[in-house]
Design a protein around this motif. Structure first.
Motif, PDB file in Angstrom:
ATOM      1  N   PRO A 136       0.797  -1.356   0.211  1.00  0.00           N
ATOM      2  CA  PRO A 136       0.213  -0.085  -0.002  1.00  0.00           C
ATOM      3  C   PRO A 136       0.893   1.214  -0.151  1.00  0.00           C
ATOM      4  O   PRO A 136       2.161   1.239   0.715  1.00  0.00           O
ATOM      5  CB  PRO A 136      -0.726  -0.057   1.112  1.00  0.00           C
ATOM      6  CG  PRO A 136      -0.719  -1.580   1.779  1.00  0.00           C
ATOM      7  CD  PRO A 136       0.574  -1.980   1.272  1.00  0.00           C
ATOM      8  N   ASP A 137       0.359   2.305  -0.724  1.00  0.00           N
ATOM      9  CA  ASP A 137       1.190   3.557  -0.618  1.00  0.00           C
ATOM     10  C   ASP A 137       1.493   3.963   0.503  1.00  0.00           C
ATOM     11  O   ASP A 137       2.690   4.644   0.653  1.00  0.00           O
ATOM     12  CB  ASP A 137       0.257   4.717  -1.510  1.00  0.00           C
ATOM     13  CG  ASP A 137       0.117   4.137  -3.080  1.00  0.00           C
ATOM     14  OD1 ASP A 137       1.057   3.318  -3.391  1.00  0.00           O
ATOM     15  OD2 ASP A 137      -0.744   4.677  -3.695  1.00  0.00           O
ATOM     16  N   TRP A 138       0.733   4.158   1.543  1.00  0.00           N
ATOM     17  CA  TRP A 138       1.063   4.649   3.166  1.00  0.00           C
ATOM     18  C   TRP A 138       2.265   3.656   3.939  1.00  0.00           C
ATOM     19  O   TRP A 138       2.729   4.386   4.685  1.00  0.00           O
ATOM     20  CB  TRP A 138      -0.186   4.836   3.682  1.00  0.00           C
ATOM     21  CG  TRP A 138      -0.932   3.389   4.014  1.00  0.00           C
ATOM     22  CD1 TRP A 138      -2.055   3.044   3.239  1.00  0.00           C
ATOM     23  CD2 TRP A 138      -0.810   2.414   4.759  1.00  0.00           C
ATOM     24  NE1 TRP A 138      -2.396   1.807   3.647  1.00  0.00           N
ATOM     25  CE2 TRP A 138      -1.765   1.321   4.595  1.00  0.00           C
ATOM     26  CE3 TRP A 138       0.110   2.390   5.885  1.00  0.00           C
ATOM     27  CZ2 TRP A 138      -1.899   0.207   5.318  1.00  0.00           C
ATOM     28  CZ3 TRP A 138      -0.031   0.986   6.715  1.00  0.00           C
ATOM     29  CH2 TRP A 138      -0.714   0.176   6.294  1.00  0.00           C
ATOM     30  N   MET A 139       2.499   2.497   3.353  1.00  0.00           N
ATOM     31  CA  MET A 139       3.119   1.734   4.253  1.00  0.00           C
ATOM     32  C   MET A 139       4.680   1.869   4.018  1.00  0.00           C
ATOM     33  O   MET A 139       5.293   1.909   2.856  1.00  0.00           O
ATOM     34  CB  MET A 139       2.756   0.284   3.802  1.00  0.00           C
ATOM     35  CG  MET A 139       3.366  -0.682   4.728  1.00  0.00           C
ATOM     36  SD  MET A 139       3.014  -2.610   4.583  1.00  0.00           S
ATOM     37  CE  MET A 139       1.491  -2.423   5.634  1.00  0.00           C
ATOM     38  N   ASP A 140       5.472   1.949   5.120  1.00  0.00           N
ATOM     39  CA  ASP A 140       6.700   2.078   5.071  1.00  0.00           C
ATOM     40  C   ASP A 140       7.172   0.680   4.541  1.00  0.00           C
ATOM     41  O   ASP A 140       6.606  -0.255   5.030  1.00  0.00           O
ATOM     42  CB  ASP A 140       7.317   2.393   6.634  1.00  0.00           C
ATOM     43  CG  ASP A 140       8.861   2.642   6.658  1.00  0.00           C
ATOM     44  OD1 ASP A 140       9.495   2.039   6.193  1.00  0.00           O
ATOM     45  OD2 ASP A 140       9.081   3.697   7.554  1.00  0.00           O
ATOM     46  N   HIS A 141       8.090   0.878   3.877  1.00  0.00           N
ATOM     47  CA  HIS A 141       8.975  -0.435   3.322  1.00  0.00           C
ATOM     48  C   HIS A 141       9.554  -1.344   4.467  1.00  0.00           C
ATOM     49  O   HIS A 141       9.615  -2.484   4.225  1.00  0.00           O
ATOM     50  CB  HIS A 141       9.819  -0.379   2.225  1.00  0.00           C
ATOM     51  CG  HIS A 141       9.068   0.265   0.934  1.00  0.00           C
ATOM     52  ND1 HIS A 141       9.452   0.111  -0.350  1.00  0.00           N
ATOM     53  CD2 HIS A 141       7.775   0.542   0.645  1.00  0.00           C
ATOM     54  CE1 HIS A 141       8.446   0.600  -1.265  1.00  0.00           C
ATOM     55  NE2 HIS A 141       7.316   0.789  -0.546  1.00  0.00           N
ATOM     56  N   ASP A 142      10.212  -0.726   5.309  1.00  0.00           N
ATOM     57  CA  ASP A 142      10.561  -1.509   6.553  1.00  0.00           C
ATOM     58  C   ASP A 142       9.575  -2.256   7.314  1.00  0.00           C
ATOM     59  O   ASP A 142       9.925  -3.416   7.641  1.00  0.00           O
ATOM     60  CB  ASP A 142      11.360  -0.587   7.425  1.00  0.00           C
ATOM     61  CG  ASP A 142      12.714  -0.062   6.948  1.00  0.00           C
ATOM     62  OD1 ASP A 142      13.066  -0.572   6.196  1.00  0.00           O
ATOM     63  OD2 ASP A 142      13.188   0.856   7.707  1.00  0.00           O
ATOM     64  N   ASP A 143       8.381  -1.758   7.389  1.00  0.00           N
ATOM     65  CA  ASP A 143       7.412  -2.586   7.684  1.00  0.00           C
ATOM     66  C   ASP A 143       6.817  -3.633   6.870  1.00  0.00           C
ATOM     67  O   ASP A 143       6.638  -4.778   7.258  1.00  0.00           O
ATOM     68  CB  ASP A 143       6.091  -1.837   7.810  1.00  0.00           C
ATOM     69  CG  ASP A 143       6.070  -0.776   9.225  1.00  0.00           C
ATOM     70  OD1 ASP A 143       6.795  -1.250  10.444  1.00  0.00           O
ATOM     71  OD2 ASP A 143       5.417   0.281   9.411  1.00  0.00           O
TER      72      ASP A 143
END
Lengths: 178, 384
Positions: free
Chosen positions: B148-155
């Motif tokens: 999802p656009d809002w998601m941090d890639h570390d998450d």
């Protein structure tokens, strides 16, 4: 024990997934009954076999897709082929595979050398990081290793020189008798 | 391309390997932007998993950008940022249809007991993994999920295995409100299992380990109790006493075959490999749970045998639930938890290491140096 959610107000989301009906839970939760169809489902297209793939003898065919990393080769490959004659239930399957893994390590070093690459085993073991984060431990390890190696070499040298001097004494004795 | 290359127990290096090819119409090639070293990678690294071949690239926790797609791929397009679950799953066999994506029957020809797993030996299908710049991803329409656009890639990268595995450990425990849950192991999965136990309404969460820095970490991160088994005579007796001599309602084994705590188990399981790893955590879990309680196993063991007190399982009427995490099944709920702020996966990342330094990263994680909880590898192309 009945618990009041207020006790857990500091935990964000406490109990949001609690579900008294969640029984049986996963993995039995979504049982469909399709099991009785056995393997009669629509299989995906078959991946072409471009390298040797060893197959468990507990299934009739290759799976529709598979990995192609590091195909079996050399002595370790021969041991792996032998291992796959036995089922996953047999020690005759797993123990030869463990043996093949160890043989494969030696083959890997030979392969490196044959390509003109001398493997930096210390770097591969992450000793740079060990030196950074645990210099005392690494120094101890190296010193102990050096001491043990020196002791073994000295012992072997002493044995050899004892044998040699014994042989020389025997020879000179024989010569004197003549 | 640059990729991790396994050379033998405790020996890995970064090497140049050929760019992966599309080998099946359902394949995609993914350019990796982050990959993690998993605690279960250490079982491979330590030489405990049979049929781990020299030259293989490990890595089953990775995200990246779709570079190429096969002719039958419909749901992904080139350029998509995707979470790639560690399970290789067809989505259509009897097991996948039950949501058992970790048990797919069309992804691992070498063993029937487990489905395919990226970069996890030939016992799990012989797939090169994601500790590389590029990786081949079969069944691209099934597992991979657009970030999802809002998601941090570390998450996002932690949604590929560690968060779903921790969550499923708690889920399989069938936790009821107020239950006392004991988690053996304060590694990344144990930390997440403790955190997720609260979501199911646990009344008390206790974590047992022997590394103080990890116990401190889990106390803060998962807001739970945490104890060092080295400081107690007998962890089973400790659990009995602290549960009014009753036993825990649910015990979770989040350690697997690399467990410390028993000389017999360590020598026979980890040193001599006479059993499939050391089963100390599982032994304690079985003996610490109440009669009629549930033991949930997500720790990884080898495929042969282990010394566990099976007689006590029978005599206490224990239910044992275990499986590889079914990542695809859990992703929607876990994404929801992250968006709502209930889970903060990236909080467990302690080390970001260039892929070129993969040997050091493995050593730091394996030897528990520098207070390491979770290392992430960053390929050169993702650092530009």
């Amino acid at each position: 024990m009945e618990t009041t959610p207020n006790e857990y107000a500091h935990i964000i989301g406490w109990g949001v997934d609690a579900d008294p009906q969640n029984e049986p839970t996963y993995p039995m939760k979504n049982y469909t009954g399709d099991d009785h169809q056995r393997l009669n489902y629509d299989r995906p297209a078959q991946q072409p076999t471009t390298v040797e793939i060893l197959k468990s003898n507990e299934r009739p065919n290759l799976t529709a897709v598979f990995g192609t990393s590091s195909p079996p080769s050399g002595l370790s490959g021969a041991i792996r082929r032998y291992a796959f004659r036995s089922s996953e239930s047999e020690y005759g399957h797993w123990l030869p595979l463990l043996l093949a893994d160890r043989v494969n390590v030696v083959e890997g070093i030979i392969d490196d050398l044959s390509r003109g690459h001398i493997p930096n085993i210390f770097a591969e073991k992450g000793w740079k990081a060990e030196w950074k984060h645990n210099p005392k431990g690494l120094t101890q390890k190296v010193l102990i290793g050096a001491a043990v190696t020196t002791a073994i070499v000295a012992l072997l040298y002493r044995k050899n020189s004892t044998k040699k001097s014994g042989r020389l004494a025997l020879l000179s004795k024989k010569l004197r008798h003549r | 391309m640059l990729a991790m290359n396994y050379r033998g127990p405790f020996r890995v290096r970064a090497d140049h390997k050929p760019y992966p090819e599309l080998l099946h119409p359902s394949d995609a090639i993914v350019r990796v932007t982050r990959s993690c070293i998993c605690g279960s990678d250490l079982h491979l690294y330590h030489g405990l998993v049979p049929d781990t071949r020299v030259g293989m690239t490990f890595g089953h926790e990775f995200i990246g950008v779709v570079e190429e797609i096969g002719s039958s791929v419909e749901k992904l397009k080139v350029g998509d940022n995707v979470i790639v679950p560690f399970n290789v799953a067809c989505g259509n066999c009897t097991f996948c249809k039950q949501g058992l994506f970790g048990n797919c029957h069309e992804s691992n020809p070498q063993a029937t007991a487990v489905g395919g797993i990226f970069g996890y030996s030939h016992t799990a299908g012989g797939y090169d993994g994601g500790q590389a710049e590029f990786v081949r991803v079969p069944y691209a329409d099934v597992g991979p999920t657009v970030i999802p656009d809002w998601m941090d890639h570390d998450d996002a990268v932690l949604l590929t295995d560690v968060v779903p595995t921790g969550y499923q450990a708690a889920e399989m425990g069938g936790i009821k409100k107020g239950d006392t849950v004991v988690v053996f192991g304060a590694g990344p999965v144990g930390i997440l299992a403790a955190k997720c136990a609260w979501l199911f309404g646990a009344g008390r969460v206790i974590v047992i380990d022997h590394l103080e820095y990890r116990l401190d970490f889990v106390r803060n991160y998962a807001q739970c109790e945490a104890y060092n088994f080295r400081s107690m005579e007998d962890p089973v007796l400790f659990i009995k006493k602290t549960t009014d001599w009753f036993g825990a309602d649910v015990c979770i084994d989040a350690v697997g075959g690399d467990a410390a705590g028993s000389a017999l188990q360590t020598i026979t399981g980890r040193k001599l490999m006479l059993q499939a790893g050391s089963a100390t955590a599982l032994h304690w879990a079985i003996n610490s749970v109440k009669k009629g309680g549930i033991v949930s196993i997500v720790g990884v063991y080898g495929p042969t045998d282990n010394l566990v007190p099976i007689g006590n399982v029978v005599n206490k009427g224990i239910t044992i639930r275990a499986n590889q995490a079914s990542v695809k099944r859990l992703l929607p709920r876990l994404i929801d938890h992250i968006q709502a702020g209930r889970l903060n996966p990236k909080g467990i990342i302690t080390h970001r290491v260039p892929l070129e330094e993969v040997s050091d990263a493995y050593h730091i994680f394996s030897a528990k140096r520098d207070n390491c909880i979770k290392p992430v590898l960053i390929p050169p192309s993702a650092r530009k």
